[in-house]
Design a protein around this motif. Sequence first.
Motif, PDB file in Angstrom:
ATOM      1  N   HIS A  45       0.838  -1.207   0.000  1.00 49.04           N
ATOM      2  CA  HIS A  45       0.000   0.000   0.000  1.00 49.04           C
ATOM      3  C   HIS A  45       0.869   1.251   0.000  1.00 49.04           C
ATOM      4  O   HIS A  45       0.563   2.239  -0.676  1.00 49.04           O
ATOM      5  N   VAL A  46       1.942   1.224   0.773  1.00 46.81           N
ATOM      6  CA  VAL A  46       2.846   2.385   0.820  1.00 46.81           C
ATOM      7  C   VAL A  46       3.450   2.631  -0.562  1.00 46.81           C
ATOM      8  O   VAL A  46       3.512   3.778  -1.037  1.00 46.81           O
ATOM      9  N   GLY A  71       8.294   4.158   9.007  1.00 45.76           N
ATOM     10  CA  GLY A  71       7.989   4.238  10.428  1.00 45.76           C
ATOM     11  C   GLY A  71       7.165   3.047  10.898  1.00 45.76           C
ATOM     12  O   GLY A  71       7.297   2.596  12.040  1.00 45.76           O
ATOM     13  N   LEU A  72       6.328   2.525  10.015  1.00 45.06           N
ATOM     14  CA  LEU A  72       5.498   1.357  10.341  1.00 45.06           C
ATOM     15  C   LEU A  72       6.234   0.047  10.088  1.00 45.06           C
ATOM     16  O   LEU A  72       5.967  -0.959  10.750  1.00 45.06           O
ATOM     17  N   PHE A  73       7.133   0.049   9.092  1.00 42.04           N
ATOM     18  CA  PHE A  73       7.815  -1.190   8.684  1.00 42.04           C
ATOM     19  C   PHE A  73       9.329  -0.986   8.637  1.00 42.04           C
ATOM     20  O   PHE A  73       9.950  -1.045   7.578  1.00 42.04           O
ATOM     21  N   PRO A  74       9.942  -0.724   9.788  1.00 42.85           N
ATOM     22  CA  PRO A  74      11.405  -0.560   9.802  1.00 42.85           C
ATOM     23  C   PRO A  74      12.090  -1.919   9.706  1.00 42.85           C
ATOM     24  O   PRO A  74      11.459  -2.964   9.885  1.00 42.85           O
ATOM     25  N   PHE A  75      13.393  -1.890   9.431  1.00 40.97           N
ATOM     26  CA  PHE A  75      14.166  -3.127   9.550  1.00 40.97           C
ATOM     27  C   PHE A  75      14.018  -3.640  10.982  1.00 40.97           C
ATOM     28  O   PHE A  75      13.946  -2.848  11.917  1.00 40.97           O
ATOM     29  N   PRO A  76      13.915  -4.946  11.188  1.00 43.29           N
ATOM     30  CA  PRO A  76      14.137  -6.031  10.205  1.00 43.29           C
ATOM     31  C   PRO A  76      12.882  -6.522   9.480  1.00 43.29           C
ATOM     32  O   PRO A  76      12.885  -7.631   8.971  1.00 43.29           O
ATOM     33  N   MET A  82      12.407  -3.342   0.513  1.00 48.35           N
ATOM     34  CA  MET A  82      11.688  -2.925  -0.688  1.00 48.35           C
ATOM     35  C   MET A  82      11.344  -1.433  -0.626  1.00 48.35           C
ATOM     36  O   MET A  82      11.481  -0.703  -1.617  1.00 48.35           O
ATOM     37  N   LEU A  83      10.897  -0.970   0.538  1.00 51.25           N
ATOM     38  CA  LEU A  83      10.554   0.440   0.678  1.00 51.25           C
ATOM     39  C   LEU A  83      11.789   1.321   0.522  1.00 51.25           C
ATOM     40  O   LEU A  83      11.759   2.327  -0.200  1.00 51.25           O
ATOM     41  N   ASN A  86      13.016   1.446  -3.223  1.00 50.67           N
ATOM     42  CA  ASN A  86      12.212   2.315  -4.077  1.00 50.67           C
ATOM     43  C   ASN A  86      12.371   3.782  -3.696  1.00 50.67           C
ATOM     44  O   ASN A  86      12.474   4.654  -4.569  1.00 50.67           O
ATOM     45  N   TYR A  87      12.389   4.044  -2.401  1.00 53.16           N
ATOM     46  CA  TYR A  87      12.550   5.414  -1.911  1.00 53.16           C
ATOM     47  C   TYR A  87      13.857   6.012  -2.422  1.00 53.16           C
ATOM     48  O   TYR A  87      13.874   7.114  -3.012  1.00 53.16           O
ATOM     49  N   LEU A  88      14.955   5.325  -2.228  1.00 57.54           N
ATOM     50  CA  LEU A  88      16.254   5.839  -2.649  1.00 57.54           C
ATOM     51  C   LEU A  88      16.345   5.990  -4.161  1.00 57.54           C
ATOM     52  O   LEU A  88      16.841   7.000  -4.673  1.00 57.54           O
TER      53      LEU A  88
END
Length: 236
Positions: A45-46, A71-76, A82-83, A86-88
Amino acid sequence: AGRGLSRSLRLWNLLFDLEESLGTVQTTKDAYDRALDLKVVTPSHVLNYAAFLREKKYFEESFAAYERGLGLFPFPHAGAAMLWKNYLTEFLERYDGSKTPRVRELFDRCLADCPAEESPQFFLKYATYEESHGLTKRALGVYEKMCTSVPDGEMYTAYRLYIAKASHYLGATSARPIYEAAIAALEDKDASNICLEYAKMETGLREVDRARTVLVYGAQMADPRVSQTYWKAWHE
């Protein structure tokens, strides 16, 4: 009804599809932002939200969506890589060599918590950026950090890459301390291979005594039963 919707991913997916197809930009943003507030989103969704915003030319809001997602799906968490990828990628495409301090801050944040097995792709992307848009010294620093951060099975390749880059930018003799660090860090088989490459480099510089010393040191790590290449070089 609101509570039921908040729990149902299937209904949220339907809502997102309807808003993107029939709603306005604002109502679509409101739907995604509400889902983020309720923490009922997935990494997919993000990605979809960021892509929607990017398509509408809301670039900074797209990056803000990634920040909320991370913020919701940090490592690990499995979705973090994947986030971040794509972000970078999208940030670099958007600013193409500008906003260097911000780029470095993003890479540093990513790598601070990145698991070892996910880290090589981000180190390589970071180093490539520094080679193209930053400073050689910084790029070599990224390669150095990569050598001590990647999984053991990838350390040999990382050191060889670092050696190649240092030699390219600063000359062959600059790689001497890197060869020595690699020999100290690697398992015997890989360390003996590095010794061979180190000795070859010294021979190329006509530093025969140095080459001989390296080969003598590496001999203790080279099993004659499996390291035939090493002993062939020894006898030559």
